[in-house]
Design a protein around this motif. Structure first.
Motif, PDB file in Angstrom:
ATOM      1  N   ARG A  20      40.947  80.415  22.734  1.00 25.41           N
ATOM      2  CA  ARG A  20      40.185  81.340  21.908  1.00 25.41           C
ATOM      3  C   ARG A  20      40.931  82.701  22.535  1.00 25.41           C
ATOM      4  O   ARG A  20      40.390  83.376  20.933  1.00 25.41           O
ATOM      5  CB  ARG A  20      38.804  80.897  22.172  1.00 25.41           C
ATOM      6  CG  ARG A  20      38.683  79.871  22.113  1.00 25.41           C
ATOM      7  CD  ARG A  20      36.624  79.727  22.252  1.00 25.41           C
ATOM      8  NE  ARG A  20      35.892  78.594  21.508  1.00 25.41           N
ATOM      9  CZ  ARG A  20      35.603  78.101  20.389  1.00 25.41           C
ATOM     10  NH1 ARG A  20      36.174  78.357  19.346  1.00 25.41           N
ATOM     11  NH2 ARG A  20      35.090  76.900  20.855  1.00 25.41           N
ATOM     12  N   ASP A  50      41.619  76.709  17.273  1.00 25.58           N
ATOM     13  CA  ASP A  50      40.427  77.482  16.678  1.00 25.58           C
ATOM     14  C   ASP A  50      40.760  79.023  16.192  1.00 25.58           C
ATOM     15  O   ASP A  50      39.401  79.860  15.297  1.00 25.58           O
ATOM     16  CB  ASP A  50      40.529  78.094  18.747  1.00 25.58           C
ATOM     17  CG  ASP A  50      40.551  77.165  19.491  1.00 25.58           C
ATOM     18  OD1 ASP A  50      39.378  76.458  19.466  1.00 25.58           O
ATOM     19  OD2 ASP A  50      40.997  77.792  20.666  1.00 25.58           O
ATOM     20  N   ALA A  51      41.758  79.147  15.515  1.00 27.36           N
ATOM     21  CA  ALA A  51      42.257  80.110  14.579  1.00 27.36           C
ATOM     22  C   ALA A  51      41.189  79.870  13.135  1.00 27.36           C
ATOM     23  O   ALA A  51      40.448  80.707  12.113  1.00 27.36           O
ATOM     24  CB  ALA A  51      43.331  80.207  14.231  1.00 27.36           C
ATOM     25  N   GLY A  53      39.200  77.584  13.125  1.00 30.57           N
ATOM     26  CA  GLY A  53      37.284  77.613  13.098  1.00 30.57           C
ATOM     27  C   GLY A  53      36.866  75.515  12.815  1.00 30.57           C
ATOM     28  O   GLY A  53      35.590  75.809  12.357  1.00 30.57           O
ATOM     29  N   GLU A  90      41.572  84.119  10.322  1.00 29.49           N
ATOM     30  CA  GLU A  90      41.451  84.392  12.235  1.00 29.49           C
ATOM     31  C   GLU A  90      40.467  85.098  12.337  1.00 29.49           C
ATOM     32  O   GLU A  90      39.293  85.358  13.286  1.00 29.49           O
ATOM     33  CB  GLU A  90      42.614  84.193  12.730  1.00 29.49           C
ATOM     34  CG  GLU A  90      41.965  84.512  14.080  1.00 29.49           C
ATOM     35  CD  GLU A  90      44.068  84.556  14.791  1.00 29.49           C
ATOM     36  OE1 GLU A  90      43.725  84.351  16.278  1.00 29.49           O
ATOM     37  OE2 GLU A  90      44.645  84.686  14.198  1.00 29.49           O
ATOM     38  N   SER A  91      40.759  86.142  11.350  1.00 26.87           N
ATOM     39  CA  SER A  91      40.244  87.511  11.738  1.00 26.87           C
ATOM     40  C   SER A  91      38.639  87.785  11.543  1.00 26.87           C
ATOM     41  O   SER A  91      37.401  87.895  11.896  1.00 26.87           O
ATOM     42  CB  SER A  91      40.269  88.443  10.998  1.00 26.87           C
ATOM     43  OG  SER A  91      40.143  88.517   9.381  1.00 26.87           O
ATOM     44  N   LYS A  93      36.703  84.873  11.815  1.00 22.88           N
ATOM     45  CA  LYS A  93      36.064  84.526  12.999  1.00 22.88           C
ATOM     46  C   LYS A  93      35.155  82.906  12.392  1.00 22.88           C
ATOM     47  O   LYS A  93      33.328  82.824  12.603  1.00 22.88           O
ATOM     48  CB  LYS A  93      35.441  85.016  14.121  1.00 22.88           C
ATOM     49  CG  LYS A  93      36.083  85.345  14.510  1.00 22.88           C
ATOM     50  CD  LYS A  93      35.485  86.805  16.171  1.00 22.88           C
ATOM     51  CE  LYS A  93      36.863  87.368  16.448  1.00 22.88           C
ATOM     52  NZ  LYS A  93      38.193  88.290  15.834  1.00 22.88           N
ATOM     53  N   ARG A  95      32.438  79.896  12.644  1.00 23.53           N
ATOM     54  CA  ARG A  95      31.877  79.202  13.874  1.00 23.53           C
ATOM     55  C   ARG A  95      32.020  78.092  13.440  1.00 23.53           C
ATOM     56  O   ARG A  95      31.661  77.095  14.707  1.00 23.53           O
ATOM     57  CB  ARG A  95      30.747  79.782  14.173  1.00 23.53           C
ATOM     58  CG  ARG A  95      31.318  81.988  14.404  1.00 23.53           C
ATOM     59  CD  ARG A  95      30.065  82.171  14.640  1.00 23.53           C
ATOM     60  NE  ARG A  95      29.043  82.595  13.647  1.00 23.53           N
ATOM     61  CZ  ARG A  95      27.882  83.325  13.095  1.00 23.53           C
ATOM     62  NH1 ARG A  95      27.415  83.881  14.749  1.00 23.53           N
ATOM     63  NH2 ARG A  95      26.892  82.783  12.585  1.00 23.53           N
TER      64      ARG A  95
END
Length: 217
Positions: A20, A50-51, A53, A90-91, A93, A95
């Motif tokens: 992460r 992860d990037a 989400g 990615e920026s 984020k 969830r």
């Protein structure tokens, strides 16, 4: 190099704190398709999930393929566009899966809007109006998507922050931000200030009663 497989089984991917904290891996475009450029194929897939989400490998490959198609320029996927889109996702984020899909749409709409701006600059009279209409529609869609993401993250309760408050003579202002959620107002006012305000109101009420009694006498 890890070529994106066609997966039929739902494969969960448990992210670690290390993955992460790391950035999304780079992608490589080739005539054979798109591949994740990472020395460890499993870790590369985890970093990409992860990037984006998403919770599993199937969702990761699905969102990634959609972003690849949205990046197409001149009938071919554009590596620069794709890297930009993944960086934006990615920026922000995301969830969960809902946010991942919505954010993917947001960055795709932004890319299309900027393409319209480019085409509008060199459009002839015949295509000018259609380019303007397309740009207007995309420009309205993007802030609507931002609002939808904000409402979803706030569990459907839009936050309203009051910054400027007018106070009349004899009144007292609340010092600090005031945020309203679904009819409930929460302020940063201290309990002492609340008591002072209540006492002030009672004093004014008592003055009114005294004045009325004196008038009757």
């Amino acid at each position: 190099m890890n070529t994106l497989p066609e997966l039929s089984n739902h494969t969960a991917m448990a992210a670690s704190g290390q993955t992460r904290a790391a950035a999304a891996p780079r992608l490589k475009l080739s005539p054979q398709g798109v591949s994740i450029d990472h020395p460890d194929p499993e870790l590369g897939e985890q970093l990409m999930a992860d990037a984006l989400g998403v919770p599993d490998r199937d969702a990761m490959h699905g969102i990634l393929r959609q972003l690849v198609k949205a990046s197409v320029s001149g009938k071919k996927p554009d590596a620069v566009n794709l890297a930009f889109m993944i960086s934006m996702v990615e920026s922000i984020k995301p969830r969960d899966s809902i946010e991942a899909m919505l954010v993917a749409q947001m960055v795709s709409v932004h890319v299309m809007a900027m393409r319209c701006v480019y085409h509008l600059a060199g459009a002839n009279a015949a295509r000018h109006d259609s380019a303007v209409r397309a740009l207007g529609m995309l420009a309205r869609t993007f802030p609507a998507q931002v609002e939808a993401l904000t409402r979803y993250r706030n569990k459907g309760e839009p936050a309203i922050t009051v910054q400027n408050v007018s106070v009349g003579d004899g009144g007292k202002a609340i010092v600090g931000n005031v945020t309203q959620h679904a009819g409930v107002i929460v302020s940063e006012k201290s309990p002492a200030s609340a008591q002072d305000s209540t006492s002030h109101c009672r004093t004014r009420e008592d003055d009114c009663v005294d004045a009325e009694q004196e008038a009757q006498a």
